[in-house]
Design an enzyme around this catalytic site. Structure first.
Site, PDB file in Angstrom:
ATOM      1  N   GLN A 105       0.846  -1.200   0.000  1.00  0.00           N
ATOM      2  CA  GLN A 105       0.000   0.000   0.000  1.00  0.00           C
ATOM      3  C   GLN A 105       0.878   1.246   0.000  1.00  0.00           C
ATOM      4  O   GLN A 105       0.366   2.352  -0.063  1.00  0.00           O
ATOM      5  CB  GLN A 105      -0.873   0.026   1.254  1.00  0.00           C
ATOM      6  CG  GLN A 105      -1.790  -1.172   1.363  1.00  0.00           C
ATOM      7  CD  GLN A 105      -2.438  -1.223   2.731  1.00  0.00           C
ATOM      8  OE1 GLN A 105      -3.510  -0.678   2.947  1.00  0.00           O
ATOM      9  NE2 GLN A 105      -1.790  -1.860   3.666  1.00  0.00           N
ATOM     10  N   HIS A 123      -1.509   1.607  -4.129  1.00  0.00           N
ATOM     11  CA  HIS A 123      -1.892   3.008  -3.919  1.00  0.00           C
ATOM     12  C   HIS A 123      -1.014   3.975  -4.706  1.00  0.00           C
ATOM     13  O   HIS A 123      -0.939   5.153  -4.372  1.00  0.00           O
ATOM     14  CB  HIS A 123      -1.877   3.338  -2.416  1.00  0.00           C
ATOM     15  CG  HIS A 123      -2.965   2.619  -1.664  1.00  0.00           C
ATOM     16  ND1 HIS A 123      -3.000   2.514  -0.286  1.00  0.00           N
ATOM     17  CD2 HIS A 123      -4.060   1.966  -2.105  1.00  0.00           C
ATOM     18  CE1 HIS A 123      -4.077   1.821   0.071  1.00  0.00           C
ATOM     19  NE2 HIS A 123      -4.730   1.475  -1.006  1.00  0.00           N
ATOM     20  N   CYS A 134      -5.015  17.680 -18.878  1.00  0.00           N
ATOM     21  CA  CYS A 134      -4.659  17.073 -20.183  1.00  0.00           C
ATOM     22  C   CYS A 134      -3.999  15.704 -20.026  1.00  0.00           C
ATOM     23  O   CYS A 134      -3.684  15.056 -21.014  1.00  0.00           O
ATOM     24  CB  CYS A 134      -3.767  18.018 -20.991  1.00  0.00           C
ATOM     25  SG  CYS A 134      -2.055  18.094 -20.404  1.00  0.00           S
ATOM     26  N   SER A 198      -2.302  -1.734   9.232  1.00  0.00           N
ATOM     27  CA  SER A 198      -3.447  -1.809  10.143  1.00  0.00           C
ATOM     28  C   SER A 198      -4.621  -2.527   9.486  1.00  0.00           C
ATOM     29  O   SER A 198      -5.605  -2.832  10.149  1.00  0.00           O
ATOM     30  CB  SER A 198      -3.880  -0.401  10.543  1.00  0.00           C
ATOM     31  OG  SER A 198      -4.331   0.297   9.394  1.00  0.00           O
ATOM     32  N   ASN A 222       3.309  -7.078  13.034  1.00  0.00           N
ATOM     33  CA  ASN A 222       2.770  -5.735  13.221  1.00  0.00           C
ATOM     34  C   ASN A 222       3.076  -5.265  14.624  1.00  0.00           C
ATOM     35  O   ASN A 222       3.318  -6.092  15.507  1.00  0.00           O
ATOM     36  CB  ASN A 222       1.236  -5.797  13.098  1.00  0.00           C
ATOM     37  CG  ASN A 222       0.730  -5.197  11.814  1.00  0.00           C
ATOM     38  OD1 ASN A 222       1.325  -4.274  11.277  1.00  0.00           O
ATOM     39  ND2 ASN A 222      -0.371  -5.709  11.339  1.00  0.00           N
ATOM     40  N   ALA A 240       9.332  -4.676  12.273  1.00  0.00           N
ATOM     41  CA  ALA A 240       9.635  -5.444  11.055  1.00  0.00           C
ATOM     42  C   ALA A 240      11.133  -5.418  10.725  1.00  0.00           C
ATOM     43  O   ALA A 240      11.684  -6.417  10.267  1.00  0.00           O
ATOM     44  CB  ALA A 240       8.835  -4.885   9.882  1.00  0.00           C
TER      45      ALA A 240
HETATM   46  P1  NAD Z   1      -1.339   2.252   8.891  1.00  0.00           P
HETATM   47  O1  NAD Z   1      -0.633   3.493   9.295  1.00  0.00           O
HETATM   48  O2  NAD Z   1      -2.802   2.258   8.899  1.00  0.00           O
HETATM   49  O3  NAD Z   1      -0.834   1.073   9.818  1.00  0.00           O
HETATM   50  C1  NAD Z   1       0.523   0.843  10.032  1.00  0.00           C
HETATM   51  C2  NAD Z   1       0.645  -0.430  10.834  1.00  0.00           C
HETATM   52  O4  NAD Z   1       2.023  -0.754  10.927  1.00  0.00           O
HETATM   53  C3  NAD Z   1       0.122  -0.301  12.271  1.00  0.00           C
HETATM   54  O5  NAD Z   1      -0.622  -1.485  12.549  1.00  0.00           O
HETATM   55  C4  NAD Z   1       1.395  -0.253  13.115  1.00  0.00           C
HETATM   56  O6  NAD Z   1       1.225  -0.898  14.351  1.00  0.00           O
HETATM   57  C5  NAD Z   1       2.357  -1.034  12.289  1.00  0.00           C
HETATM   58  N1  NAD Z   1       3.758  -0.643  12.436  1.00  0.00           N
HETATM   59  C6  NAD Z   1       4.297   0.597  12.569  1.00  0.00           C
HETATM   60  N2  NAD Z   1       5.636   0.539  12.591  1.00  0.00           N
HETATM   61  C7  NAD Z   1       5.962  -0.790  12.497  1.00  0.00           C
HETATM   62  C8  NAD Z   1       7.187  -1.500  12.477  1.00  0.00           C
HETATM   63  N3  NAD Z   1       8.373  -0.865  12.561  1.00  0.00           N
HETATM   64  N4  NAD Z   1       7.155  -2.847  12.359  1.00  0.00           N
HETATM   65  C9  NAD Z   1       5.958  -3.511  12.270  1.00  0.00           C
HETATM   66  N5  NAD Z   1       4.768  -2.883  12.291  1.00  0.00           N
HETATM   67  C10 NAD Z   1       4.763  -1.536  12.385  1.00  0.00           C
HETATM   68  O7  NAD Z   1      -0.749   1.852   7.472  1.00  0.00           O
HETATM   69  P2  NAD Z   1      -1.458   1.176   6.238  1.00  0.00           P
HETATM   70  O8  NAD Z   1      -2.246   0.000   6.678  1.00  0.00           O
HETATM   71  O9  NAD Z   1      -0.377   1.000   5.219  1.00  0.00           O
HETATM   72  O10 NAD Z   1      -2.476   2.267   5.697  1.00  0.00           O
HETATM   73  C11 NAD Z   1      -2.018   3.595   5.546  1.00  0.00           C
HETATM   74  C12 NAD Z   1      -2.317   4.246   4.213  1.00  0.00           C
HETATM   75  O11 NAD Z   1      -1.504   5.439   4.127  1.00  0.00           O
HETATM   76  C13 NAD Z   1      -1.934   3.408   3.057  1.00  0.00           C
HETATM   77  O12 NAD Z   1      -2.893   3.623   2.094  1.00  0.00           O
HETATM   78  C14 NAD Z   1      -0.611   3.975   2.551  1.00  0.00           C
HETATM   79  O13 NAD Z   1      -0.628   4.115   1.144  1.00  0.00           O
HETATM   80  C15 NAD Z   1      -0.537   5.375   3.101  1.00  0.00           C
HETATM   81  N6  NAD Z   1       0.792   5.718   3.683  1.00  0.00           N
HETATM   82  C16 NAD Z   1       1.925   5.319   3.049  1.00  0.00           C
HETATM   83  C17 NAD Z   1       3.158   5.592   3.595  1.00  0.00           C
HETATM   84  C18 NAD Z   1       4.391   5.119   2.867  1.00  0.00           C
HETATM   85  O14 NAD Z   1       4.356   4.985   1.641  1.00  0.00           O
HETATM   86  N7  NAD Z   1       5.488   4.847   3.577  1.00  0.00           N
HETATM   87  C19 NAD Z   1       3.260   6.286   4.806  1.00  0.00           C
HETATM   88  C20 NAD Z   1       2.075   6.700   5.440  1.00  0.00           C
HETATM   89  C21 NAD Z   1       0.836   6.404   4.858  1.00  0.00           C
HETATM   90 ZN    ZN Z   2      -1.884  19.641 -18.755  1.00  0.00          ZN
END
Ligand code: NAD
Ligand code: ZN
Length: 255
Positions: A105, A123, A134, A198, A222, A240
């Site tokens: 994601q 995403h 355009c 999450s 997680n 992780a």
């Molecule tokens: P989320 O923020 O909803 O959940 C993150 C999960 O990861 C939580 O359950 C948390 O406990 C866990 N977590 C945090 N740090 C961790 C670690 N070091 N090791 C293991 N687990 C850990 O994230 P989501 O489910 O990806 O949804 C968020 C949305 O926001 C997505 O659509 C994403 O595209 C976007 N987003 C992306 C980024 C990125 O590209 N790095 C950053 C922020 C948000």
């Molecule tokens: Zn344009």
């Protein structure tokens, strides 16, 4: 042996038995690279605006400056970030032909930068930006680097309209082919690693359940709980970037 070590041992054994492994990742895999996750409260990154409003396609069209103000810290941290040992571990599992794909994601491109080859970015990503009028496509890096300097909304050199990074906002459809391909891999998986998500953003969050319904065993890694924890054969609460390299190390000791 402490509890996490024994879970790591069991996870390595499951990976060793599996034939078709798919990883499903979220923002949590990139927090050790310095990019806060979506629901992080401690950084205050998302606290001044409601992402459901400002990061929606409606919000973007209504007020692109508010969107760009909101994404500024994420873009800044993303362009300064490097893949961490969790991204590296997945690339290594794929190079060893154990892992078939990463379904992510994340928009931060850290999986591909770590060397993962089959990556489905549900995403979108920040490699390109598209004119909302355009539809001319631009490489995003120079545009975002300029924006990080002047904080001005970038515009299309062709028609003058606003450029949007190729990230999927709330209210937008997921990239169809990407999603269908990811679904296909999830259906085929006999083992799924769910890492740092999450599982609250649908429809992406439905893919691990699809895998489970089709017989995949689930390893959940997680820091917090998810709606699918009771489906996991192994649930590891931990970082992780610490746990995944330990699993890979144990796995390599098994061979
Ligand atoms: P989320 O923020 O909803 O959940 C993150 C999960 O990861 C939580 O359950 C948390 O406990 C866990 N977590 C945090 N740090 C961790 C670690 N070091 N090791 C293991 N687990 C850990 O994230 P989501 O489910 O990806 O949804 C968020 C949305 O926001 C997505 O659509 C994403 O595209 C976007 N987003 C992306 C980024 C990125 O590209 N790095 C950053 C922020 C948000
Ligand atoms: Zn344009």
């Amino acid at each position: 042996m402490d509890e996490v070590s024994s879970l790591i041992e069991r996870a390595a054994a499951l990976i060793n038995e599996a034939q078709f492994i798919v990883a499903f990742t979220g923002a949590g895999i990139s927090t050790p690279s310095g990019i806060p996750d979506f629901r992080s409260r401690s950084t205050g990154l998302w606290e001044n605006a409601d992402p459901l409003k400002v990061a929606s396609i409606y919000g973007f069209r209504h007020d692109p400056q508010a969107f760009y103000d909101w994404i500024y810290p994420l873009a800044k941290l993303t362009f300064a970030a490097f893949p961490n040992s969790a991204h590296d571990s997945l690339a290594r599992l794929e190079a060893d032909h154990r892992l078939k794909a990463v379904v992510t994601q994340n928009i931060d491109m850290l999986h591909t930068r770590a060397g993962s080859q089959t990556v489905f970015e549900l995403h979108g990503h920040m490699r390109q930006a598209t004119c909302i009028h355009c539809f001319k496509i631009y490489p995003a890096e120079p545009i975002i680097r300029q924006f990080l300097e002047d904080r001005q909304v970038p515009h299309c050199s062709h028609c003058g309209s606003v450029l949007k990074p190729n990230v999927i906002l709330f209210g937008e459809q997921l990239p169809v082919q990407e999603f269908l391909n990811a679904k296909d891999y999830c259906r085929k998986a006999d083992l799924m690693l769910v890492i740092g998500s999450s599982l609250e953003v649908a429809p992406a969050s439905e893919l691990p359940m699809l895998a489970a319904r089709n017989g995949a065993r689930i390893i959940m890694l997680n820091k917090d709980s998810t709606y699918m924890d009771n489906q996991a054969e192994i649930r590891i609460v931990g970082d992780a970037a610490e746990v995944l390299p330990r699993i890979v190390e144990r796995l390599e000791a098994l061979v």
